[in-house]
Design an enzyme around this catalytic site. Sequence first.
Site, PDB file in Angstrom:
ATOM      1  N   ASP A   1    -128.081 -86.851 -94.468  1.00 40.33           N
ATOM      2  CA  ASP A   1    -129.235 -86.824 -95.368  1.00 40.33           C
ATOM      3  C   ASP A   1    -128.736 -86.913 -96.803  1.00 40.33           C
ATOM      4  OD1 ASP A   1    -131.932 -86.540 -96.220  1.00 40.33           O
ATOM      5  OD2 ASP A   1    -131.577 -84.428 -96.642  1.00 40.33           O
TER       6      ASP A   1
ATOM      7  N   TYR B   1    -132.171 -89.628-103.712  1.00 42.44           N
ATOM      8  CA  TYR B   1    -132.034 -91.072-103.528  1.00 42.44           C
ATOM      9  C   TYR B   1    -133.350 -91.805-103.804  1.00 42.44           C
ATOM     10  CZ  TYR B   1    -127.633 -90.663-100.723  1.00 42.44           C
ATOM     11  OH  TYR B   1    -126.360 -90.449-100.263  1.00 42.44           O
ATOM     12  N   GLY B   2    -134.480 -91.099-103.689  1.00 40.77           N
ATOM     13  CA  GLY B   2    -135.799 -91.726-103.561  1.00 40.77           C
ATOM     14  C   GLY B   2    -136.224 -92.693-104.642  1.00 40.77           C
TER      15      GLY B   2
ATOM     16  N   CYS C   1    -133.289 -88.873 -93.084  1.00 30.78           N
ATOM     17  CA  CYS C   1    -133.775 -89.110 -94.442  1.00 30.78           C
ATOM     18  C   CYS C   1    -134.648 -90.346 -94.389  1.00 30.78           C
ATOM     19  CB  CYS C   1    -132.579 -89.332 -95.367  1.00 30.78           C
ATOM     20  SG  CYS C   1    -133.006 -89.913 -97.007  1.00 30.78           S
ATOM     21  N   ASN C   2    -135.908 -90.198 -94.803  1.00 28.14           N
ATOM     22  CA  ASN C   2    -136.816 -91.330 -94.762  1.00 28.14           C
ATOM     23  C   ASN C   2    -136.380 -92.453 -95.683  1.00 28.14           C
ATOM     24  OD1 ASN C   2    -139.620 -90.735 -93.263  1.00 28.14           O
ATOM     25  ND2 ASN C   2    -138.743 -88.832 -93.981  1.00 28.14           N
ATOM     26  N   THR C   3    -135.887 -92.088 -96.877  1.00 32.32           N
ATOM     27  CA  THR C   3    -135.507 -93.111 -97.846  1.00 32.32           C
ATOM     28  C   THR C   3    -134.406 -94.002 -97.272  1.00 32.32           C
ATOM     29  OG1 THR C   3    -136.118 -91.669 -99.676  1.00 32.32           O
ATOM     30  CG2 THR C   3    -134.625 -93.470-100.183  1.00 32.32           C
TER      31      THR C   3
ATOM     32  N   THR D   1    -138.448 -85.836 -95.502  1.00 38.37           N
ATOM     33  CA  THR D   1    -138.104 -84.611 -94.763  1.00 38.37           C
ATOM     34  C   THR D   1    -138.263 -83.329 -95.587  1.00 38.37           C
ATOM     35  OG1 THR D   1    -135.785 -85.132 -95.211  1.00 38.37           O
ATOM     36  CG2 THR D   1    -136.616 -85.675 -93.038  1.00 38.37           C
ATOM     37  N   HIS D   2    -138.506 -83.468 -96.898  1.00 39.60           N
ATOM     38  CA  HIS D   2    -138.818 -82.268 -97.696  1.00 39.60           C
ATOM     39  C   HIS D   2    -140.272 -81.810 -97.508  1.00 39.60           C
ATOM     40  CE1 HIS D   2    -135.195 -82.979-100.114  1.00 39.60           C
ATOM     41  NE2 HIS D   2    -135.395 -81.825-100.704  1.00 39.60           N
TER      42      HIS D   2
END
Lengths: 270, 270
Positions: free
Chosen positions: A12, A44-45, A75-77, A187-188
């Site tokens: 992540d 990272y977003g 991590c979605n990003t 994920t946050h």
Amino acid sequence: MEARRKPIGIFDSGIGGLTVAKEIMNLLPHENIVYFGDTARVPYGSKSKETITRFAKEGVSFLMKQDVKMIVIACNTVSATCLEELQEMLPVPVVGVIEPGARAAVKATRNGRVGVIGTERTVKSGAYEKAIQTLNGTIKIFSKACPLFVPLVEEGWLENEVAYHTAKIYLDPLQREGIDTLVLGCTHYPLLKPTLKKVVGDGVILVDSALETAREVAGILFEKCLNREKKDAPSYQFFVSDDPDRFVKVGETFLKRPIDPINVIDPERW
Amino acid sequence: MEARRKPIGIFDSGIGGLTVAKEIMNLLPHENIVYFGDTARVPYGSKSKETITRFAKEGVSFLMKQDVKMIVIACNTVSATCLEELQEMLPVPVVGVIEPGARAAVKATRNGRVGVIGTERTVKSGAYEKAIQTLNGTIKIFSKACPLFVPLVEEGWLENEVAYHTAKIYLDPLQREGIDTLVLGCTHYPLLKPTLKKVVGDGVILVDSALETAREVAGILFEKCLNREKKDAPSYQFFVSDDPDRFVKVGETFLKRPIDPINVIDPERW
């Protein structure tokens, strides 16, 4: 080492992936886990595709050196930006969080109107749209980048006035579209659930991909006979790229267990 | 090249240092400037001393390769963390933003009660306390980390309800201490001035170090005969470590002039 006895690697950008780690620990209590969070370069977003891809490649290379049997991009990003590239690059199965989240959303919606929230990069990528529409082409998707949610979670402001007004500004346009399902595409965000619930009301189902991702991991392990057999207690190892104090403090509230042992590494040198 | 004709190098973790660049451009309109913002690894404010120091050394090394005559650390976090180390390492004058800000605060206060706001790292370092108390040991300092202000500015939420409530939560404890001066110890914060003003009222003077830093730069250039003589229009060059689109879009509202030319570099490879 025999492949099935090797650990699962979880990557992540920072701390959010621990929500996924927690579900994997619950569902697969005998698996060993090596977690790496790139806390020196988080978030990272809002960064570019090229930068995120480079950082992710460095991160998973470090995990491969730990001799893992599969890698979870928690991590979605990163999943939205370069999952396929990582899958092509690595000799082990690589699982992201987008497809599991999309599947859960398709199962949940009744009126076919789904909201997706995430970082700028995740929303810009259109990854959820693609994944959901592959499963069901009639579903309408409305997405919104919410760049302040990650800093709010990192500050621990989960249910105060600021969290509420921020959620209201971000979610009002989605609600006006009549969504009945909202994908928490970062994920946050599960940590903000009570506030999000207050803003969207009981009529909207909140989908988080952590549990669904854990199920996908279990499926792949069993299918490929890579699951560790029950013998002894699992071992968990945590690596970060910056000072671990903050990670441990916030992370233990996510994970609800001690984060130990923890080590600091420099992913640029791997 | 003759030393005085060389450019001034300005280093920041990202975009906030442009508030300092702007004041230097105004006060020293004949100077050439090379600006580097480490946008791939921003924000620095919640990271460790070791990580910030490493990133800063990479950043200033890049600027030295551009043959600059002096370096301005236009970032409170870096100035608070490792200014002396950078000064010892580099063969040119290195100016930070803390001392100029401290000087301005000492001039401004009437009741000797000064508030300081900044990132976690800046506040934790105690750099403003040390700098202010060296100038006047009787001044009482009350400080508060405000980690949400940078993401708010980056989101462009400068005067809405969220900005107001966030400022209220952060500043109320300082106001209860009866401060009459508030140091904006982060180069992003001047953008929030209207909201901060609304929260603290007219009785509190807001100090930002950008102008004071520009004065210090001018003083050093003249003292060391390094000032460029008026001849032709100055040249400005901007470098970032990530996608420039966002930097240009937000940065031009800071700088109130076009950000051009802009180049992307990788500071880890310098």
